[in-house]
Design a protein around this motif. Structure first.
Motif, PDB file in Angstrom:
ATOM      1  N   UNK A  79       0.788  -1.247  -0.085  1.00 54.69           N
ATOM      2  CA  UNK A  79      -0.034   0.060   0.022  1.00 54.69           C
ATOM      3  C   UNK A  79       0.993   1.064   0.045  1.00 54.69           C
ATOM      4  N   UNK A  80       2.055   1.255   0.535  1.00 50.97           N
ATOM      5  CA  UNK A  80       2.757   2.520   0.601  1.00 50.97           C
ATOM      6  C   UNK A  80       3.525   2.798  -0.760  1.00 50.97           C
ATOM      7  N   UNK A  81       3.303   3.744  -1.330  1.00 52.60           N
ATOM      8  CA  UNK A  81       3.842   4.294  -2.637  1.00 52.60           C
ATOM      9  C   UNK A  81       5.434   4.202  -2.456  1.00 52.60           C
ATOM     10  N   UNK A  82       5.863   4.837  -1.255  1.00 53.71           N
ATOM     11  CA  UNK A  82       7.246   4.884  -1.127  1.00 53.71           C
ATOM     12  C   UNK A  82       8.086   3.618  -1.491  1.00 53.71           C
ATOM     13  N   UNK A  83       7.639   2.488  -0.785  1.00 54.38           N
ATOM     14  CA  UNK A  83       7.804   1.075  -1.055  1.00 54.38           C
ATOM     15  C   UNK A  83       8.101   0.841  -2.564  1.00 54.38           C
ATOM     16  N   UNK A  84       7.022   1.142  -3.347  1.00 49.88           N
ATOM     17  CA  UNK A  84       7.277   1.070  -4.825  1.00 49.88           C
ATOM     18  C   UNK A  84       8.209   1.741  -5.344  1.00 49.88           C
TER      19      UNK A  84
ATOM     20  N   UNK B  87      15.145 -14.570   0.483  1.00 52.48           N
ATOM     21  CA  UNK B  87      15.472 -13.214  -0.033  1.00 52.48           C
ATOM     22  C   UNK B  87      14.923 -12.085   0.641  1.00 52.48           C
ATOM     23  N   UNK B  88      15.359 -10.992   0.624  1.00 52.34           N
ATOM     24  CA  UNK B  88      14.941  -9.625   1.180  1.00 52.34           C
ATOM     25  C   UNK B  88      14.481  -9.097  -0.157  1.00 52.34           C
ATOM     26  N   UNK B  89      13.317  -8.967  -0.207  1.00 51.14           N
ATOM     27  CA  UNK B  89      12.716  -8.333  -1.447  1.00 51.14           C
ATOM     28  C   UNK B  89      12.420  -6.761  -1.320  1.00 51.14           C
ATOM     29  N   UNK B  90      12.694  -6.428  -0.156  1.00 44.84           N
ATOM     30  CA  UNK B  90      12.646  -4.887  -0.001  1.00 44.84           C
ATOM     31  C   UNK B  90      14.038  -4.264   0.166  1.00 44.84           C
ATOM     32  N   UNK B  91      14.453  -3.413  -0.863  1.00 47.57           N
ATOM     33  CA  UNK B  91      15.521  -2.635  -0.900  1.00 47.57           C
ATOM     34  C   UNK B  91      15.786  -1.719   0.292  1.00 47.57           C
ATOM     35  N   UNK B  92      14.653  -1.348   0.875  1.00 50.22           N
ATOM     36  CA  UNK B  92      14.478  -0.597   2.011  1.00 50.22           C
ATOM     37  C   UNK B  92      13.423  -0.991   2.956  1.00 50.22           C
ATOM     38  N   UNK B  93      13.721  -1.080   4.105  1.00 46.12           N
ATOM     39  CA  UNK B  93      12.768  -1.754   5.050  1.00 46.12           C
ATOM     40  C   UNK B  93      11.272  -1.078   4.797  1.00 46.12           C
ATOM     41  N   UNK B  94      10.446  -2.077   4.654  1.00 45.46           N
ATOM     42  CA  UNK B  94       8.849  -1.864   4.443  1.00 45.46           C
ATOM     43  C   UNK B  94       8.243  -0.912   5.520  1.00 45.46           C
ATOM     44  N   UNK B  95       7.248  -0.271   5.148  1.00 48.53           N
ATOM     45  CA  UNK B  95       6.684   0.567   6.086  1.00 48.53           C
ATOM     46  C   UNK B  95       5.717  -0.287   7.118  1.00 48.53           C
ATOM     47  N   UNK B  96       5.312  -1.290   6.723  1.00 43.01           N
ATOM     48  CA  UNK B  96       4.793  -2.390   7.641  1.00 43.01           C
ATOM     49  C   UNK B  96       5.193  -3.855   7.227  1.00 43.01           C
TER      50      UNK B  96
END
Length: 351
Positions: free
Chosen positions: A54-59, A87-96
Motif C-alpha cells: 500500500x505504501x507508494x514509497x515502497x514501490x 531473499x529480502x525483497x525490499x531494498x529499504x525496510x517496508x513501512x509495515x
C-alpha cells in the motif's frame, strides 16, 4: 487424498530473467494508488503477478533498485517459494511488515502463471476445478459526513448491485435505516484491527449495536472486541467474519470462536501453500469464504477473481472489476455475476 497445494507444488518453471512495471491510478479515495507488476520470463513465456503493497514509497524503492534479485534457474513452485522466502525483497525496510507477504505473493503468483504457461495448462485444469460465474459486491467508503452519493453512482449503472461498506462513528440510525430499506449491504467492515492507517476505526459499541440490529442480513467484519463491544455482539457471533487477522490456518485456529465465514485476501497469505492450505482447512471445517481485494490495478485483480470463481463463486466477493474503484467511474462497468474468463493457459483472468 492429496492437498490442493500438492496438486501444483511440483510444477516446474524455468526463469531466465524478470522485469518490474509500476502502475499508478487515481482512485475514489482521492489519492494515487501504486502497485508493481512482477514479470518472470523463461522459455518464451512470461508469468505475471502484482505486488499490492500500500505504501507508494515502497514501490519507489523497489522500482529504483530494479530487477536485482537472483531468480534465474530451474525450479519447482515449491523450491521457488522456498528461495523467495530466503531473499529480502525490499531494498529499504517496508513501512509495515505485512507488506513482505504482499510482495512475496506477487512473485509467487508470477511463478505460478509462468509454470502453468510453460506446462501448457490453465490453473483450473491443474487443480481439477471448474470456474463458475463470479458474484461480487462493490466496496465503498462513504465520505465524512456520510452521504450515499458513491453508492447511488454505482447503483445507477447496476440497480441490483450489493455493497461492502465501512461504517464509521458518524453513521447514525437514519443512515443505517436507509441502507437497510434498500437491502443493499452484504458486509459491514468495521475495521477494528487497523492502527496508524487512514482507515482506523475505534471499536464503538453504539455503532456495532446499530449495525447488528438494523442490518440483520449483513456479515459483520473485523469488529474490535472489547469489554464494551463483546456483549453487544454476543448474540450475533454467527454473522461475524474476519479479514485483517487472517494470514494462515494458525490465525484461524487462534480466533476467539470458530467462524462461519472468513474473508480471504490471497496476498495476505504471502505464499501459494499458505493460501491453498487455508482453503483446504475451511472446506474441511465448513467455513465459508468470500474474496477480498486490495485495490489491484493490473493482473492481480483478475487473479483473485479467478481464485474466487474456483473456490467461492457465489458469496459476497469483494473483487469487483477494478473500474469500480476509479474516480470518475468508467462509462461501462460489468455487473454481477461475471462470466468465467480464465486464460487458455496460466493464472490469468480476462479484465
Amino acid at each position: 487424498m492429496s492437498s490442493t497445494w500438492e496438486r501444483i507444488s511440483q510444477l516446474r518453471l524455468e526463469v531466465e530473467s524478470y522485469r518490474l512495471e509500476r502502475l499508478d491510478t487515481p482512485i475514489v479515495s482521492g489519492r494515487v494508488r501504486s502497485t508493481t507488476v512482477i514479470a518472470l520470463s523463461g522459455r518464451g513465456h512470461e508469468g505475471l503477478g502484482e505486488d499490492v503493497t500500500y505504501e507508494n514509497e515502497d514501490h519507489d524503492a523497489l522500482n529504483a533498485a530494479g530487477a536485482v534479485l537472483a531468480l534465474a534457474g530451474s525450479w519447482t513452485l515449491e523450491s521457488f517459494s522456498a528461495h523467495i522466502a530466503q531473499l529480502d525483497t525490499f531494498p529499504a525496510p517496508p513501512h509495515a511488515e505485512v507488506y513482505r507477504n504482499y510482495r512475496s505473493w506477487g512473485f509467487e503468483a508470477a511463478a505460478l502463471d509462468l509454470a502453468l504457461r510453460q506446462a501448457g495448462v490453465a490453473l483450473h485444469e491443474a487443480l481439477g476445478r471448474t470456474p463458475r460465474p463470479l458474484h461480487f459486491v462493490a466496496s465503498v467508503r462513504l465520505p465524512e459526513p456520510p452521504t450515499l452519493e458513491l453508492v447511488d453512482a454505482r447503483l445507477a449503472r447496476h440497480p441490483d448491485l450489493r455493497f461492502k461498506l465501512d461504517p464509521t462513528a458518524s453513521w447514525d440510525a437514519a443512515l443505517i435505516g436507509e441502507l437497510a430499506a434498500r437491502g443493499i449491504v452484504a458486509t459491514a467492515d468495521l475495521k477494528g484491527f487497523y492502527s496508524g492507517t487512514v482507515v482506523d476505526n475505534t471499536p464503538n459499541p453504539v455503532l456495532y449495536g446499530l449495525i447488528a440490529e438494523l442490518l440483520p442480513g449483513a456479515w459483520i467484519e473485523d469488529p474490535g472486541l472489547t469489554p464494551e463491544t463483546e456483549p453487544v455482539l454476543a448474540p450475533h457471533r454467527d454473522r461475524i467474519t474476519w479479514d485483517a487477522p487472517i494470514h494462515s490456518v494458525a490465525d484461524v485456529l487462534a480466533l476467539p470462536w470458530a467462524p462461519k465465514m472468513l474473508n480471504v485476501k490471497p496476498s495476505r497469505f504471502g505464499t501459494l501453500q499458505a493460501l491453498l492450505d487455508f482453503y483446504d482447512h475451511c472446506a474441511a471445517h465448513a467455513i465459508g469464504n468470500y474474496g477480498g481485494g486490495q485495490t489491484e490495478l493490473g493482473v492481480g485483480r483478475g487473479q483473485i477473481q479467478y481464485l474466487a470463481s474456483l473456490f467461492h463463486h457465489d458469496t459476497p466477493n469483494d473483487v469487483a472489476p477494478a473500474g469500480y474503484n476509479l474516480d470518475p467511474l468508467p462509462t461501462q462497468l460489468p455487473g454481477s455475476p461475471l462470466e468465467p474468463a480464465p486464460s487458455a493457459t496460466g493464472f490469468r483472468w480476462a479484465q
